[in-house]
Motif scaffolding. Structure first.
Motif, PDB file in Angstrom:
ATOM      1  N   LYS A 141       2.298  -9.201  10.410  1.00  0.00           N
ATOM      2  CA  LYS A 141       2.967  -7.907  10.395  1.00  0.00           C
ATOM      3  C   LYS A 141       2.058  -6.850   9.774  1.00  0.00           C
ATOM      4  N   ASN A 142       2.117  -5.653  10.309  1.00  0.00           N
ATOM      5  CA  ASN A 142       1.335  -4.494   9.858  1.00  0.00           C
ATOM      6  C   ASN A 142      -0.141  -4.558  10.246  1.00  0.00           C
ATOM      7  N   SER A 143      -0.536  -5.577  11.016  1.00  0.00           N
ATOM      8  CA  SER A 143      -1.941  -5.633  11.449  1.00  0.00           C
ATOM      9  C   SER A 143      -2.255  -4.485  12.405  1.00  0.00           C
ATOM     10  N   TYR A 144      -1.263  -4.040  13.170  1.00  0.00           N
ATOM     11  CA  TYR A 144      -1.471  -2.922  14.103  1.00  0.00           C
ATOM     12  C   TYR A 144      -1.743  -1.630  13.336  1.00  0.00           C
ATOM     13  N   SER A 145      -0.884  -1.315  12.386  1.00  0.00           N
ATOM     14  CA  SER A 145      -1.042  -0.050  11.651  1.00  0.00           C
ATOM     15  C   SER A 145      -2.358  -0.014  10.888  1.00  0.00           C
ATOM     16  N   LYS A 146      -2.777  -1.162  10.373  1.00  0.00           N
ATOM     17  CA  LYS A 146      -4.057  -1.216   9.648  1.00  0.00           C
ATOM     18  C   LYS A 146      -5.237  -1.014  10.591  1.00  0.00           C
ATOM     19  N   ALA A 147      -5.129  -1.569  11.813  1.00  0.00           N
ATOM     20  CA  ALA A 147      -6.197  -1.393  12.800  1.00  0.00           C
ATOM     21  C   ALA A 147      -6.297   0.065  13.245  1.00  0.00           C
ATOM     22  N   ILE A 148      -5.155   0.704  13.460  1.00  0.00           N
ATOM     23  CA  ILE A 148      -5.142   2.123  13.856  1.00  0.00           C
ATOM     24  C   ILE A 148      -5.724   2.988  12.742  1.00  0.00           C
TER      25      ILE A 148
END
Length: 375
Positions: A141-148
């Protein structure tokens, strides 16, 4: 790697295509990773340990350079987990090697972003769908927001960054949104990879899309590449692991730019399609040297034999067959008039399905009628 945008521009404008002098190495420096992605070819492990020492890496960098390897993609696992990653990249650059970083983006922070930009010509960050899909596919979870956030941070500091996206059943519902995301963020590149049956990708064959879907998506990719060119939008479209995409581009030129077909065909022949074992190689964290990261067999181990002796030999049967032009591939490839363009596609996929390295690529979406000589 099929540089779609570059080929469109260089063909229409009668320019020389962008090429790399020498070979490209994808080096998995570590098998440690904080994620557990469904398609991971190296089966990265969060509990893994680094085996390669800095001294061993530097020694092999010299041997890579001696073997005319002038472009290295540093990968993993997650390469930023290595505390010496910047020293490694800096040493490569001192030896005249172009460096790319392939990362999940989660370790790119304010305190290291300048080092990353200074040491890597380009940073590719993996995004496998909109937030919910990405987080599920990558297992955190939250891997997307960290990548962005990592993409925005690199852009803020004037670095070159792009998105890497793999098409699977789990990610396909985000396929069209990836283009919207790239346009919104104004990234430098969108790299769209087709699934190769290796590592977890082999264990998860059921996550691959159908040939019909693949063709539909590739046609859309080509549409967008033309659109970006015609609108002067600076987003480079590249596809990976599906050399047959070149034939669909050639067919599109037959409709849109018939006067340029001969030039494009010549460029595609010079490109040569699948280059595993010829201009592309992989070094993994255990010392194995392979023709590409997905290949089912090692051709040697650089802990046991100097890399240049492995890569430059004329006595390895697999390398010799991979380096034939065109390759001798079975199945429908024997009748294909485009074999000198795609070079038979993925040997890893062929082996995963048939047990034969030299069978046709099972993911090829071209029909028999399309590939036969017209009479």
């Amino acid at each position: 790697m099929f540089r779609l945008s570059n080929l469109i521009k260089s063909t229409i404008e009668d320019e020389k295509s962008r090429t790399i002098n020498g070979s490209i190495a994808i080096w998995n420096l570590t098998n440690r990773c904080n994620l557990s992605c469904l398609h991971c070819y190296s089966k990265a492990d969060p509990k893994g340990k680094d085996i390669l020492s800095l001294e061993e890496i530097k020694e092999n960098i010299l041997r890579l350079k001696e073997s005319n390897v002038n472009f290295v993609i540093l990968s993993g696992g997650e390469p930023l987990l290595r505390s010496d990653i910047f020293e490694i990249a800096q040493y490569m650059r001192e030896k005249g090697i172009i460096t790319y970083l392939s990362t999940n983006g989660m370790y790119i922070k304010e305190n290291n972003v300048k080092q990353i930009i200074d040491n890597f010509n380009y940073i590719g960050i993996s995004i496998d769908g909109i937030e919910e899909i990405h987080d599920l596919f990558r297992g955190q979870k939250n891997s997307y927001s960290k990548a962005i956030n990592a993409i925005k941070l690199i852009q803020k500091n004037a670095g070159k960054v792009g998105i890497r996206f793999t098409i699977t059943k789990e990610t396909k519902n985000s396929f069209y949104q990836m283009f919207e995301l790239c346009e919104k963020l104004n990234v430098n590149k969108l790299y769209i990879s087709h699934l190769v049956y290796s590592g977890r990708g082999k264990e998860n064959l059921d996550i691959d899309i159908s040939k019909e879907e693949r063709r539909e998506y590739v046609n859309y990719i080509i549409d967008k590449a033309f659109e970006y060119y015609e609108k002067g939008k600076d987003i480079d479209i590249v596809t990976g692991n599906m050399e047959m995409d070149a034939i669909l581009l050639l067919k599109r030129f037959e409709d849109k730019y018939p006067q340029k077909v001969a030039l494009l065909k010549e460029k595609l022949k010079n490109w040569g399609g699948n280059s595993a074992g010829k201009r592309l190689l992989n070094l993994d964290w255990l010392g194995n040297v392979k023709p590409d990261p997905f290949f089912p067999f090692s051709i040697g181990n650089y802990f046991q034999t100097p890399f240049n002796n492995i890569w430059n030999t004329n006595n390895n049967e697999i390398l010799n067959k991979l380096r034939e032009v065109p390759r001798k591939i079975k199945g429908k490839c024997q009748e294909c008039i485009y074999l000198n363009i795609c070079n038979g596609g993925s040997r890893a996929r062929a082996y995963a399905i048939s047990g034969d390295l030299w069978e046709e690529d099972p993911s090829c979406y071209l029909t028999l009628n399309e590939i036969k000589e017209r009479k």
